[in-house]
Design an enzyme around this catalytic site. Structure first.
Site, PDB file in Angstrom:
ATOM      1  N   CYS A  75     -11.918 129.333 -30.763  1.00  0.00           N
ATOM      2  CA  CYS A  75     -10.797 130.113 -30.229  1.00  0.00           C
ATOM      3  C   CYS A  75     -10.220 130.979 -31.339  1.00  0.00           C
ATOM      4  O   CYS A  75     -10.131 130.547 -32.484  1.00  0.00           O
ATOM      5  CB  CYS A  75      -9.689 129.204 -29.699  1.00  0.00           C
ATOM      6  N   ASN A 297     -26.781 133.576  -8.958  1.00  0.00           N
ATOM      7  CA  ASN A 297     -25.320 133.505  -8.930  1.00  0.00           C
ATOM      8  C   ASN A 297     -24.692 134.593  -8.057  1.00  0.00           C
ATOM      9  O   ASN A 297     -23.748 134.326  -7.316  1.00  0.00           O
ATOM     10  CB  ASN A 297     -24.789 133.613 -10.366  1.00  0.00           C
ATOM     11  N   CYS A 389     -20.514 141.461 -20.160  1.00  0.00           N
ATOM     12  CA  CYS A 389     -19.899 140.556 -21.130  1.00  0.00           C
ATOM     13  C   CYS A 389     -19.702 141.249 -22.474  1.00  0.00           C
ATOM     14  O   CYS A 389     -19.417 140.593 -23.478  1.00  0.00           O
ATOM     15  CB  CYS A 389     -20.733 139.281 -21.290  1.00  0.00           C
TER      16      CYS A 389
END
Length: 434
Positions: A75, A297, A389
């Site tokens: 993170c 997906n 992405c």
């Protein structure tokens, strides 16, 4: 130490300031803040540094939840309010579209939000044995480093996985080949959790017994992987349900192996698919291609609308999985799947898919430049939904679609797939002007 005021955040979540005409990228700083900082690296046109002290804090600054924040590379934005993170990512997307592609979206779609904590259903944890640091280290890599951030807890992993971290340290320490187990991959499905132990030498019988005991105590499946991802096999229990995730809005269940690519955030994935279907508007009687389709997906939600779909994917194993998922969901008649290297797409190979009314593209970080360049007057879908992405490659490909292929970028927006990281997932829709 110097003081400066932060103007913005860059695509990696670092504060950006201008000092003596030079851009300075400062870890841990937020827009509007005045900070004292140290320079870690200086070049003629830019410098990199980190915060020593926040003199004037942003109202959007929050206390990081994780004790490893600042060291762990998992993170980078826990110090920024989660809603504000999405706004930052939206600006990153818009900046990339303009500065890289010289395009602007007609509409900026509302950001897609989901749970900010314990959202990550997939992860790869690195393992190292370092006697000088106490033995087994296990976690994500340290920020901007190949070293391991030794994690004892994690606020983005599922709670039950985070609760296993201490036990995993202890387990690895007992292996006869502890220094030859470089990675543990975690995958969570609707019906269970899998831990895949990558190993460079064979496990001993005692090792396998300990792995089986761990699986029983923690209620997980243990797989072992001696080589490439397709070498992974179930070790314990001897039989176990296949991993799967569901898309309730489309009455779908998709099975996957623990080493298959799937989205890490099942909540955002569902919302992202909903957004993509709203933008694509698939209709019965249409023929649509889903490129970089993975295990189906987006293909299967499109087919559920009644449209005929051709899915193309580079990995043979995922193509097989997509066919199996189409069959198990009763959608064989509306789907076909092919394996092909889409990074080598040509006008001829795109035309070979047959006439297409619409197109959905969901490429990896490298983008889909060969695909967009291959679009021709003979094979020109009237609408393209592009799931990305990487804002930079989306912007690059958008430039081709808008400036060379006659499309307009009618809308774009982000999905906060990876809260507390600088990763930007986005979806854009292009419509042909003709």
């Amino acid at each position: 130490m110097p003081l400066t005021t932060i103007e913005s955040l860059d695509h990696e979540g670092r504060g950006v300031a201008r000092v003596d005409g030079k851009a300075v990228f400062i870890e841990g700083a937020l827009p509007g803040e005045t900070v004292e900082y140290a320079v870690d690296r200086s070049r003629p046109n830019y410098a990199q540094g980190h915060v020593l002290r926040v003199v004037h804090a942003s109202a959007q600054r929050v206390a990081p939840r994780c004790p490893h924040f600042g060291v762990c590379g998992g993170c980078s934005m826990q110090h920024l309010d989660a809603v504000a993170q999405a706004a930052v990512k939206q600006r990153v997307l818009e900046d990339a579209l303009w500065h890289v592609g010289r395009v602007r979206a007609g509409i900026i779609h509302a950001a897609i939000h989901g749970p900010a904590w314990h959202y990550r259903d997939r992860a790869r944890l690195t393992v190292r044995v370092v006697p000088s640091k106490g033995g087994v280290l296990l976690g994500f890599h340290q920020r901007r480093s190949s070293y391991v951030a030794d994690m004892r807890e994690c606020a983005v992993l599922p709670r039950h996985v985070g609760a296993m971290l201490d036990a995993l340290h202890e387990l690895v320490a007992t292996f006869s080949i502890a220094d030859r187990v470089p990675q543990i991959e975690m995958a969570v499905g609707e019906d269970g959790t899998v831990l895949v132990f990558r190993h460079l030498l064979p496990f001993s019988a005692a090792d396998e017994s300990r792995l089986a005991d761990f699986a029983d105590r923690h209620g997980v499946q243990v797989w072992v992987q001696p080589g490439q991802p397709d070498s992974a096999r179930l070790l314990h229990p001897q039989t176990a349900p296949a991993l799967r995730y569901t898309l309730p809005e489309f009455d779908l269940a998709l099975a996957f192996r623990p080493t298959d690519f799937t989205q890490v955030n099942v909540h955002i994935n569902r919302l992202l698919i909903r957004r993509a279907m709203q933008l694509l508007q698939p209709q019965a009687g249409e023929r649509i291609a889903d490129l970089f389709c993975g295990l189906g997906n987006f293909t299967l939600p499109i087919a559920r609308s009644g449209a005929a779909v051709v899915g193309v994917e580079g990995a043979d194993a995922l193509v097989r999985r997509a066919r199996e998922n189409a069959r198990s969901n009763g959608l064989e008649a509306l789907t076909e799947f092919h394996a092909a290297n889409l990074f080598e797409t040509t006008e001829d190979s795109l035309a070979a898919l047959g006439p297409l009314d619409k197109l959905l593209i969901d490429p990896p970080r490298e983008g889909a430049i060969a695909v967009v360049k291959a679009i021709s007057a003979q094979q020109r879908p009237r609408r393209i939904v592009y799931v990305s992405c990487n804002p930079a490659t989306l912007a690059r490909d958008a430039a081709v679609l808008v400036h060379e292929k006659g499309y307009r970028l009618s809308g774009a927006g982000i999905a906060n797939m990876f809260p507390h990281t600088s990763h930007v997932e986005s979806v854009a829709v292009f419509e042909h002007c003709g």
